[in-house]
Design an enzyme around this catalytic site. Structure first.
Site, PDB file in Angstrom:
ATOM      1  N   GLU A   1       1.418  -1.149   0.022  1.00  0.00           N
ATOM      2  CA  GLU A   1      -0.159   0.009  -0.228  1.00  0.00           C
ATOM      3  C   GLU A   1       0.240   1.441  -0.132  1.00  0.00           C
ATOM      4  O   GLU A   1       1.809   1.113   0.928  1.00  0.00           O
ATOM      5  CB  GLU A   1      -0.655   0.116   1.324  1.00  0.00           C
ATOM      6  CG  GLU A   1      -2.309   0.539   1.669  1.00  0.00           C
ATOM      7  CD  GLU A   1      -2.860  -0.316  -0.101  1.00  0.00           C
ATOM      8  OE1 GLU A   1      -3.049   0.363  -0.701  1.00  0.00           O
ATOM      9  OE2 GLU A   1      -3.895  -0.999   0.865  1.00  0.00           O
TER      10      GLU A   1
ATOM     11  N   THR B   1       2.575   2.368  -2.547  1.00  0.00           N
ATOM     12  CA  THR B   1       4.053   1.709  -2.843  1.00  0.00           C
ATOM     13  C   THR B   1       4.630   1.973  -4.013  1.00  0.00           C
ATOM     14  O   THR B   1       5.264   2.621  -4.650  1.00  0.00           O
ATOM     15  CB  THR B   1       4.867  -0.030  -2.763  1.00  0.00           C
ATOM     16  OG1 THR B   1       3.703  -0.400  -3.348  1.00  0.00           O
ATOM     17  CG2 THR B   1       4.914  -0.053  -1.245  1.00  0.00           C
TER      18      THR B   1
ATOM     19  N   GLY C   1     -13.058   3.039  -1.514  1.00  0.00           N
ATOM     20  CA  GLY C   1     -11.348   3.160  -1.634  1.00  0.00           C
ATOM     21  C   GLY C   1     -11.687   1.404  -2.260  1.00  0.00           C
ATOM     22  O   GLY C   1     -10.008   1.141  -2.254  1.00  0.00           O
TER      23      GLY C   1
ATOM     24  N   SER D   1     -11.831   1.662  -5.548  1.00  0.00           N
ATOM     25  CA  SER D   1     -11.248   1.708  -7.359  1.00  0.00           C
ATOM     26  C   SER D   1     -12.405   2.624  -8.282  1.00  0.00           C
ATOM     27  O   SER D   1     -12.323   1.536  -9.090  1.00  0.00           O
ATOM     28  CB  SER D   1      -9.938   1.094  -7.093  1.00  0.00           C
ATOM     29  OG  SER D   1      -9.251   1.078  -7.135  1.00  0.00           O
TER      30      SER D   1
ATOM     31  N   SER E   1     -13.306   5.154  -9.298  1.00  0.00           N
ATOM     32  CA  SER E   1     -12.858   5.619 -10.219  1.00  0.00           C
ATOM     33  C   SER E   1     -11.934   4.933 -10.899  1.00  0.00           C
ATOM     34  O   SER E   1     -12.722   5.699 -12.728  1.00  0.00           O
ATOM     35  CB  SER E   1     -11.825   7.020 -10.041  1.00  0.00           C
ATOM     36  OG  SER E   1     -12.247   7.452  -8.349  1.00  0.00           O
TER      37      SER E   1
ATOM     38  N   GLU F   1      -7.130  10.742 -14.808  1.00  0.00           N
ATOM     39  CA  GLU F   1      -7.104  11.123 -13.627  1.00  0.00           C
ATOM     40  C   GLU F   1      -5.877  11.663 -12.880  1.00  0.00           C
ATOM     41  O   GLU F   1      -5.910  12.513 -12.398  1.00  0.00           O
ATOM     42  CB  GLU F   1      -7.111   9.977 -12.532  1.00  0.00           C
ATOM     43  CG  GLU F   1      -7.390  10.000 -11.387  1.00  0.00           C
ATOM     44  CD  GLU F   1      -8.368   8.847 -10.331  1.00  0.00           C
ATOM     45  OE1 GLU F   1      -8.723   8.180 -11.004  1.00  0.00           O
ATOM     46  OE2 GLU F   1      -8.588   9.277  -8.765  1.00  0.00           O
TER      47      GLU F   1
ATOM     48  N   ASP G   1      -4.543   1.050  -8.763  1.00  0.00           N
ATOM     49  CA  ASP G   1      -6.314   0.928  -9.346  1.00  0.00           C
ATOM     50  C   ASP G   1      -6.400   0.666 -10.570  1.00  0.00           C
ATOM     51  O   ASP G   1      -7.055  -0.587 -11.009  1.00  0.00           O
ATOM     52  CB  ASP G   1      -7.079   2.066  -8.618  1.00  0.00           C
ATOM     53  CG  ASP G   1      -6.643   1.966  -7.425  1.00  0.00           C
ATOM     54  OD1 ASP G   1      -5.768   1.713  -6.883  1.00  0.00           O
ATOM     55  OD2 ASP G   1      -6.570   3.339  -6.601  1.00  0.00           O
TER      56      ASP G   1
ATOM     57  N   TYR H   1      -3.704  12.636   0.515  1.00  0.00           N
ATOM     58  CA  TYR H   1      -2.598  11.887  -0.370  1.00  0.00           C
ATOM     59  C   TYR H   1      -1.623  12.562  -1.050  1.00  0.00           C
ATOM     60  O   TYR H   1       0.381  12.376  -0.627  1.00  0.00           O
ATOM     61  CB  TYR H   1      -3.703  11.629  -1.681  1.00  0.00           C
ATOM     62  CG  TYR H   1      -3.279  10.445  -2.523  1.00  0.00           C
ATOM     63  CD1 TYR H   1      -3.319   9.236  -2.175  1.00  0.00           C
ATOM     64  CD2 TYR H   1      -2.340  10.118  -3.388  1.00  0.00           C
ATOM     65  CE1 TYR H   1      -2.780   8.209  -3.066  1.00  0.00           C
ATOM     66  CE2 TYR H   1      -2.030   9.442  -4.400  1.00  0.00           C
ATOM     67  CZ  TYR H   1      -1.568   8.315  -4.110  1.00  0.00           C
ATOM     68  OH  TYR H   1      -1.364   7.383  -5.007  1.00  0.00           O
TER      69      TYR H   1
HETATM   70  C1  GLA Z   1      -5.471   5.194  -3.954  1.00  0.00           C
HETATM   71  C2  GLA Z   1      -4.715   5.546  -5.289  1.00  0.00           C
HETATM   72  C3  GLA Z   1      -3.289   4.550  -5.523  1.00  0.00           C
HETATM   73  C4  GLA Z   1      -2.434   4.315  -4.790  1.00  0.00           C
HETATM   74  C5  GLA Z   1      -3.285   3.761  -3.144  1.00  0.00           C
HETATM   75  C6  GLA Z   1      -2.958   2.925  -1.995  1.00  0.00           C
HETATM   76  O1  GLA Z   1      -5.781   3.640  -4.580  1.00  0.00           O
HETATM   77  O2  GLA Z   1      -5.763   5.674  -5.927  1.00  0.00           O
HETATM   78  O3  GLA Z   1      -2.491   5.046  -7.156  1.00  0.00           O
HETATM   79  O4  GLA Z   1      -1.112   5.126  -3.825  1.00  0.00           O
HETATM   80  O5  GLA Z   1      -3.411   4.413  -3.022  1.00  0.00           O
HETATM   81  O6  GLA Z   1      -1.615   2.551  -1.751  1.00  0.00           O
END
Ligand code: GLA
Length: 391
Positions: free
Chosen positions: A33, A35, A129, A131, A133, A165, A177, A227
């Site tokens: 995560e 990374t 969270g 994804s 998007s 994005e 994602d 973020y």
């Molecule tokens: C979000 C971002 C990803 C990633 C995660 C954390 O989902 O869109 O690119 O950085 O956070 O691992």
């Protein structure tokens, strides 16, 4: 779902064309995560919750978009001429994700001479969270690729969607994602090296265990969250280290090297961020090996350690996510549990003994409500293939 969508399609677009059907999954990251933006490894899988679309070509340049999730009570689609897509818009903000992808395709030289009518409907909880998007981005790219024979491969699709994005929506995310949503494979997790985009599929042999996602129902707002600040802190740490040792990304260092160069990083907070990236990268690699060799216990412990690092070093958890993880760690049928995704709300992912899943949902749900006054939602998911046309 598709039948209801077909009726809505006629109601909204009133078109005579028979639409084609598409699906893009959400994703859950098992480990690795924060990374991806530091050139490290991630280990996500695509899940069977996602977004469906019905789409039909038009013979003019108009693009019409309608979401059954966001446009309830509005009975007309969003409408724009493809040539006029240039910048983000302020109303019906969800359309920025598909518009961003169309815009990026144009920028990459794809000749989009015709528009389309697209209806979206998903069962992926938004703001959790998982994804949503990336799913709508990759889904839109896939629709254009299929309707107009653009032949965009899955890796390019992931890159275009990330670019949309980053540059259109304005969220500085990494590639994980979009890659998982585009390239996921049923019954597998994808081990992706985010600095080279080399990837391999690891069979998800979870034996008698299930993947359970628990939604804290604390909405995560990545763009509004810290973020981008975390990324900036990592960049600062890298710049400090680069004065002495040239490396292209933080995850290019191992733990010993980071220790050796830690004195270069001026801000102690930035050093903690770097520490997370480097240690999490090592955990992602070890965890994928553990899974391959059937060592689920080690896999689970690494998941737990990942949560601790995200809580203490990277500081992207919230008390609700910590509560969910702690409750799961104490539950006898759980081998590992951690927050998943960007953080600041959203979900945890837990590996739970199949027979104990119902008990898990009951006990963790009750414990969570007692401690936080919030209700959690649970999804016992299956893995899925990446975005595809449904035949
Ligand atoms: C979000 C971002 C990803 C990633 C995660 C954390 O989902 O869109 O690119 O950085 O956070 O691992």
């Amino acid at each position: 779902m598709l039948k209801e969508m077909r009726n809505t399609f006629t109601k909204i677009f009133g078109t005579a064309y028979e639409p084609e059907k598409f699906f893009a999954p959400g994703r859950v990251n098992l480990i690795g995560e924060h990374t991806d933006h530091e050139g490290g490894f991630v280990f996500p899988c695509a899940i069977n919750l996602g977004i469906y679309a019905l789409a039909a070509k038009r013979d003019d340049k108009i693009l019409r978009l309608y979401s059954m999730n966001f446009d309830e009570g509005i009975f007309t689609p969003f409408e724009i001429n493809i040539d006029e897509i240039k910048n983000k818009i302020d109303i019906r903000t969800w359309v920025n994700y598909p518009l961003g992808v169309v815009n990026i395709l144009k920028n990459h030289g794809y000749k989009l001479n015709y528009g389309a009518d697209i209806l979206y409907n998903g069962n992926l909880p938004g703001g959790a969270g998982l994804s949503s998007s990336a799913a709508i981005e990759v889904l839109t790219g896939k629709i254009f690729s299929e309707l107009f024979n653009l032949n965009i491969d899955g890796v390019s699709m992931a890159k275009f969607s990330q670019e949309a994005e980053n540059n259109f929506v304005g969220m500085n995310c990494g590639i994980m994602d979009q890659f998982a949503v585009s390239m996921g494979r049923k019954d597998h997790a994808v081990l992706l090296n985010c600095s080279t985009l080399e990837y391999s599929y690891a069979p998800l042999n979870l034996e008698n265990y299930k993947i359970v996602i628990t939604n804290s129902n604390v909405p995560h707002s990545l763009a509004g969250s810290e973020y981008n600040l975390r990324r900036q802190q990592c960049e600062e740490a890298l710049a400090d280290i680069n004065k002495i040792k040239k490396i292209s990304c933080l995850c290019g260092l191992n733990q010993n090297e980071l220790d050796e160069y830690s004195y270069c990083v001026k801000n102690p907070v930035n050093l903690r961020r770097a520490h997370h990236a480097v240690s999490e990268n090592a955990r992602a690699i070890r965890a994928s090996q553990a899974l391959k060799s059937g060592d689920l216990k080690t896999f689970g412990r690494l998941m737990n350690a990942s949560h601790v690092s995200l809580r203490d070093d990277y500081q992207v958890t919230v008390p609700e996510l910590d509560t969910l993880a702690s409750l799961a760690w104490e539950f006898p049928g759980v081998i590992g549990s951690r927050m998943t995704g960007g953080g600041f709300g959203g979900c945890t992912v837990s590996i739970v003994e199949s027979e104990k899943v119902n008990d898990f949902i009951e006990k963790i749900g009750a414990g969570y409500e007692k401690l936080t006054n919030r209700k959690a939602s649970f999804y016992c998911i299956e893995t899925s293939d990446g975005a595809k046309k449904i035949l």
